[in-house]
Design a protein around this motif. Structure first.
Motif, PDB file in Angstrom:
ATOM      1  N   PHE A  56      64.165  74.985  14.503  1.00 17.88           N
ATOM      2  CA  PHE A  56      62.943  75.291  15.240  1.00 17.88           C
ATOM      3  C   PHE A  56      61.851  75.868  14.335  1.00 17.88           C
ATOM      4  CE2 PHE A  56      66.503  75.440  18.174  1.00 17.88           C
ATOM      5  CZ  PHE A  56      66.084  74.530  19.120  1.00 17.88           C
ATOM      6  N   LYS A  75      69.022  67.437  26.109  1.00 18.35           N
ATOM      7  CA  LYS A  75      67.661  67.173  26.592  1.00 18.35           C
ATOM      8  C   LYS A  75      66.839  68.458  26.648  1.00 18.35           C
ATOM      9  CE  LYS A  75      68.796  63.090  29.362  1.00 18.35           C
ATOM     10  NZ  LYS A  75      68.921  62.560  30.744  1.00 18.35           N
ATOM     11  N   ARG A  76      67.489  69.561  27.045  1.00 18.08           N
ATOM     12  CA  ARG A  76      66.782  70.845  27.093  1.00 18.08           C
ATOM     13  C   ARG A  76      66.382  71.304  25.682  1.00 18.08           C
ATOM     14  NH1 ARG A  76      70.596  71.663  31.160  1.00 18.08           N
ATOM     15  NH2 ARG A  76      71.991  72.845  29.805  1.00 18.08           N
ATOM     16  N   ILE A  77      67.244  71.064  24.716  1.00 15.94           N
ATOM     17  CA  ILE A  77      66.922  71.419  23.322  1.00 15.94           C
ATOM     18  C   ILE A  77      65.755  70.576  22.827  1.00 15.94           C
ATOM     19  CG2 ILE A  77      67.790  71.311  20.945  1.00 15.94           C
ATOM     20  CD1 ILE A  77      70.546  72.177  22.134  1.00 15.94           C
ATOM     21  N   TYR A  78      65.765  69.280  23.131  1.00  9.81           N
ATOM     22  CA  TYR A  78      64.653  68.405  22.724  1.00  9.81           C
ATOM     23  C   TYR A  78      63.346  68.904  23.320  1.00  9.81           C
ATOM     24  CZ  TYR A  78      68.561  65.139  21.829  1.00  9.81           C
ATOM     25  OH  TYR A  78      69.729  64.563  21.415  1.00  9.81           O
ATOM     26  N   GLN A  79      63.409  69.278  24.591  1.00 10.47           N
ATOM     27  CA  GLN A  79      62.202  69.748  25.277  1.00 10.47           C
ATOM     28  C   GLN A  79      61.748  71.089  24.701  1.00 10.47           C
ATOM     29  OE1 GLN A  79      62.628  70.431  29.533  1.00 10.47           O
ATOM     30  NE2 GLN A  79      60.559  69.630  29.844  1.00 10.47           N
ATOM     31  N   LYS A  80      62.692  72.003  24.480  1.00 10.08           N
ATOM     32  CA  LYS A  80      62.360  73.317  23.925  1.00 10.08           C
ATOM     33  C   LYS A  80      61.670  73.170  22.569  1.00 10.08           C
ATOM     34  CE  LYS A  80      64.487  77.445  21.956  1.00 10.08           C
ATOM     35  NZ  LYS A  80      65.744  78.057  21.524  1.00 10.08           N
ATOM     36  N   GLY A  81      62.178  72.277  21.728  1.00  6.04           N
ATOM     37  CA  GLY A  81      61.609  72.096  20.399  1.00  6.04           C
ATOM     38  C   GLY A  81      60.401  71.197  20.367  1.00  6.04           C
ATOM     39  N   GLY A  82      60.149  70.476  21.459  1.00  5.51           N
ATOM     40  CA  GLY A  82      59.046  69.513  21.476  1.00  5.51           C
ATOM     41  C   GLY A  82      59.318  68.345  20.538  1.00  5.51           C
ATOM     42  N   ARG A 127      58.188  70.042  13.895  1.00  7.72           N
ATOM     43  CA  ARG A 127      58.923  69.396  14.992  1.00  7.72           C
ATOM     44  C   ARG A 127      58.818  67.883  14.967  1.00  7.72           C
ATOM     45  NH1 ARG A 127      55.517  67.746  18.869  1.00  7.72           N
ATOM     46  NH2 ARG A 127      53.456  68.645  18.916  1.00  7.72           N
ATOM     47  N   PRO A 151      74.837  77.342  19.525  1.00  4.90           N
ATOM     48  CA  PRO A 151      73.393  77.088  19.411  1.00  4.90           C
ATOM     49  C   PRO A 151      73.073  76.330  18.133  1.00  4.90           C
ATOM     50  CG  PRO A 151      73.885  79.418  19.048  1.00  4.90           C
ATOM     51  CD  PRO A 151      75.171  78.754  19.425  1.00  4.90           C
TER      52      PRO A 151
END
Length: 177
Positions: free
Chosen positions: A87, A137-144, A91, A81
């Motif tokens: 986070f 991509k999921r990390i980018y989305q999670k963090g905005g 952001r 992770p």
């Protein structure tokens, strides 16, 4: 010798050369915070670049540092992770790098060859690379986090895109130009 009286104001040299000293400080910062080092200092960075291996984080960080930006970069590695500090900071300062699958595969195969590793490995396994890109991509989305594509772009162009994002979010920072 010049026929002028001394101004008698200490520190003028430093003021005149402020940009130079800022660049040196930024370069030192980028080197010390390369490849996920010192995540506890992420709040001190002007920009945090994140992405999968071979997406160009380090060269981009150094290029931005030469311009005077304090840059940290964090690798996104499957199964590990990202640091929690990522986070907790603003952001808008975190920039996710995306690269097309085919280009990433080429970069990784070249690196593997330079390292003397023959044959297939997890590093160049097509399904694992695809999974890594999707996880990023999921990390980018999670963090905005804002995202910048790097495929087939020179550092100068990527750097300009990133500095535009940062200055749009935080205002024009004239000493960073």
């Amino acid at each position: 010798m010049l026929g002028q009286k001394p101004l008698g104001r200490p520190g003028l040299y430093r003021q005149v050369h402020r940009d130079y000293f800022q660049r040196v400080e930024a370069i030192d910062f980028a080197v010390a915070h390369d490849d996920g080092q010192k995540p506890e200092d992420l709040a001190k960075a002007d920009i945090v670049v994140i992405g999968v291996s071979r997406s160009g984080k380090t060269p981009l960080s150094m290029y931005l540092a030469v311009q005077g930006w304090k840059v940290a970069n964090i690798p996104l590695v499957m199964g590990i992770p990202p640091p929690g500090e990522l986070f907790q900071i603003d952001r808008r300062r975190v920039i996710g790098l995306t690269i097309e699958y085919d280009h990433l595969m080429v970069h990784r195969k070249k690196r593997q060859e330079r390292m003397g590793v023959a044959g297939p490995s997890a590093y160049t396994d097509p399904s694992k690379i695809f999974d890594e890109i999707e996880a990023a991509k999921r990390i980018y989305q999670k963090g905005g986090f804002p995202v910048v594509g790097v495929t087939n772009k020179p550092l100068e162009t990527i750097s300009d895109e990133i500095t535009r994002l940062i200055t749009r979010s935080f205002g024009d920072v004239s000493e960073k130009k």
